[in-house]
Write a protein that holds these residues in place. Structure first.
Motif, mmCIF file in Angstrom:
data_model
loop_
_atom_site.group_PDB
_atom_site.id
_atom_site.type_symbol
_atom_site.label_atom_id
_atom_site.label_comp_id
_atom_site.label_asym_id
_atom_site.label_seq_id
_atom_site.Cartn_x
_atom_site.Cartn_y
_atom_site.Cartn_z
ATOM 1 N N ASP A 268 -42.312 5.082 -15.825
ATOM 2 C CA ASP A 268 -43.081 3.927 -16.281
ATOM 3 C C ASP A 268 -44.577 4.205 -16.237
ATOM 4 O O ASP A 268 -45.038 5.053 -15.463
ATOM 5 C CB ASP A 268 -42.746 2.719 -15.398
ATOM 6 C CG ASP A 268 -43.215 1.412 -15.997
ATOM 7 O OD1 ASP A 268 -42.438 0.828 -16.779
ATOM 8 O OD2 ASP A 268 -44.350 0.995 -15.705
ATOM 9 N N LYS A 269 -45.323 3.489 -17.048
ATOM 10 C CA LYS A 269 -46.780 3.655 -17.071
ATOM 11 C C LYS A 269 -47.454 3.081 -15.831
ATOM 12 O O LYS A 269 -48.538 3.519 -15.462
ATOM 13 C CB LYS A 269 -47.362 2.972 -18.315
ATOM 14 C CG LYS A 269 -46.964 3.640 -19.609
ATOM 15 C CD LYS A 269 -47.556 2.922 -20.791
ATOM 16 C CE LYS A 269 -47.076 3.574 -22.081
ATOM 17 N NZ LYS A 269 -47.586 2.889 -23.262
ATOM 18 N N ASP A 270 -46.815 2.122 -15.195
ATOM 19 C CA ASP A 270 -47.386 1.467 -14.015
ATOM 20 C C ASP A 270 -47.120 2.318 -12.776
ATOM 21 O O ASP A 270 -45.971 2.554 -12.419
ATOM 22 C CB ASP A 270 -46.761 0.082 -13.851
ATOM 23 C CG ASP A 270 -47.374 -0.725 -12.717
ATOM 24 O OD1 ASP A 270 -47.911 -0.139 -11.760
ATOM 25 O OD2 ASP A 270 -47.305 -1.966 -12.805
ATOM 26 N N ALA B 201 -47.290 1.604 -9.655
ATOM 27 C CA ALA B 201 -46.528 0.888 -8.629
ATOM 28 C C ALA B 201 -45.032 0.922 -8.941
ATOM 29 O O ALA B 201 -44.204 1.051 -8.038
ATOM 30 C CB ALA B 201 -47.016 -0.557 -8.514
ATOM 31 N N VAL B 202 -44.687 0.830 -10.220
ATOM 32 C CA VAL B 202 -43.286 0.895 -10.628
ATOM 33 C C VAL B 202 -42.740 2.291 -10.360
ATOM 34 O O VAL B 202 -41.629 2.446 -9.860
ATOM 35 C CB VAL B 202 -43.114 0.499 -12.109
ATOM 36 C CG1 VAL B 202 -41.689 0.739 -12.588
ATOM 37 C CG2 VAL B 202 -43.516 -0.957 -12.325
ATOM 38 N N ARG B 203 -43.533 3.306 -10.670
ATOM 39 C CA ARG B 203 -43.102 4.692 -10.419
ATOM 40 C C ARG B 203 -42.856 4.933 -8.926
ATOM 41 O O ARG B 203 -41.871 5.551 -8.544
ATOM 42 C CB ARG B 203 -44.124 5.687 -10.955
ATOM 43 C CG ARG B 203 -44.177 5.747 -12.473
ATOM 44 C CD ARG B 203 -44.942 6.954 -12.983
ATOM 45 N NE ARG B 203 -46.266 7.099 -12.411
ATOM 46 C CZ ARG B 203 -47.384 6.640 -12.946
ATOM 47 N NH1 ARG B 203 -47.359 5.956 -14.086
ATOM 48 N NH2 ARG B 203 -48.547 6.850 -12.346
ATOM 49 N N VAL B 204 -43.745 4.419 -8.079
ATOM 50 C CA VAL B 204 -43.590 4.592 -6.630
ATOM 51 C C VAL B 204 -42.336 3.873 -6.150
ATOM 52 O O VAL B 204 -41.553 4.426 -5.364
ATOM 53 C CB VAL B 204 -44.838 4.080 -5.876
ATOM 54 C CG1 VAL B 204 -44.582 3.977 -4.388
ATOM 55 C CG2 VAL B 204 -46.028 4.978 -6.147
ATOM 56 N N ALA B 205 -42.112 2.649 -6.619
ATOM 57 C CA ALA B 205 -40.923 1.892 -6.211
ATOM 58 C C ALA B 205 -39.652 2.615 -6.661
ATOM 59 O O ALA B 205 -38.675 2.697 -5.905
ATOM 60 C CB ALA B 205 -40.970 0.482 -6.788
ATOM 61 N N ALA B 206 -39.656 3.147 -7.865
ATOM 62 C CA ALA B 206 -38.495 3.877 -8.371
ATOM 63 C C ALA B 206 -38.250 5.136 -7.550
ATOM 64 O O ALA B 206 -37.106 5.460 -7.211
ATOM 65 C CB ALA B 206 -38.687 4.234 -9.839
ATOM 66 N N ARG B 207 -39.310 5.830 -7.205
ATOM 67 C CA ARG B 207 -39.177 7.036 -6.375
ATOM 68 C C ARG B 207 -38.611 6.688 -5.004
ATOM 69 O O ARG B 207 -37.714 7.361 -4.488
ATOM 70 C CB ARG B 207 -40.536 7.717 -6.227
ATOM 71 C CG ARG B 207 -40.452 9.032 -5.459
ATOM 72 C CD ARG B 207 -41.810 9.569 -5.066
ATOM 73 N NE ARG B 207 -42.383 8.684 -4.052
ATOM 74 C CZ ARG B 207 -43.651 8.282 -4.018
ATOM 75 N NH1 ARG B 207 -44.507 8.689 -4.916
ATOM 76 N NH2 ARG B 207 -44.081 7.471 -3.069
ATOM 77 N N ASP B 208 -39.111 5.600 -4.410
ATOM 78 C CA ASP B 208 -38.630 5.184 -3.093
ATOM 79 C C ASP B 208 -37.156 4.779 -3.139
ATOM 80 O O ASP B 208 -36.378 5.126 -2.243
ATOM 81 C CB ASP B 208 -39.469 4.026 -2.554
ATOM 82 C CG ASP B 208 -40.888 4.441 -2.202
ATOM 83 O OD1 ASP B 208 -41.176 5.661 -2.154
ATOM 84 O OD2 ASP B 208 -41.712 3.540 -1.981
ATOM 85 N N LEU B 209 -36.764 4.047 -4.184
ATOM 86 C CA LEU B 209 -35.365 3.642 -4.313
ATOM 87 C C LEU B 209 -34.472 4.855 -4.523
ATOM 88 O O LEU B 209 -33.402 4.959 -3.925
ATOM 89 C CB LEU B 209 -35.187 2.646 -5.463
ATOM 90 C CG LEU B 209 -33.766 2.158 -5.703
ATOM 91 C CD1 LEU B 209 -33.156 1.553 -4.444
ATOM 92 C CD2 LEU B 209 -33.727 1.164 -6.857
ATOM 93 N N SER B 210 -34.923 5.786 -5.330
ATOM 94 C CA SER B 210 -34.156 6.998 -5.563
ATOM 95 C C SER B 210 -33.961 7.776 -4.261
ATOM 96 O O SER B 210 -32.854 8.248 -3.960
ATOM 97 C CB SER B 210 -34.857 7.874 -6.601
ATOM 98 O OG SER B 210 -34.132 9.044 -6.840
ATOM 99 N N ALA B 211 -35.009 7.884 -3.467
ATOM 100 C CA ALA B 211 -34.918 8.589 -2.188
ATOM 101 C C ALA B 211 -33.959 7.861 -1.242
ATOM 102 O O ALA B 211 -33.178 8.504 -0.536
ATOM 103 C CB ALA B 211 -36.299 8.715 -1.547
#
Length: 67
Positions: A40-42, A44-54
């Motif tokens: 995502d361009k945002d 904050a969304v990228r960080v949340a997605a990375r955290d959920l994936s981890a």
């Protein structure tokens, strides 16, 4: 997300491995959505997605098929 599902399932209820497994599979089944959000361009969304994936990758419990 996974901790929230676990808390809901555990709240005043006996363990229900079949229900827990179904919940876990629902989360893992949306892995494609997590990967899409990771681009995502945002930031904050990228960080949340990375955290959920981890969290998905590192999670393990008695209900998980890989346990």
């Amino acid at each position: 997300m996974i901790e929230l599902l676990q808390a809901i399932l555990d709240h005043d209820n006996p363990p229900q491995p079949r229900v827990q497994r179904a919940a876990h599979q629902a989360v893992v089944g949306r892995r494609g959505t997590v990967e899409m959000l990771a681009g995502d361009k945002d930031p904050a969304v990228r960080v949340a997605a990375r955290d959920l994936s981890a969290a998905i990758d590192s999670h393990s419990c008695e209900a998980c098929p890989s346990s």
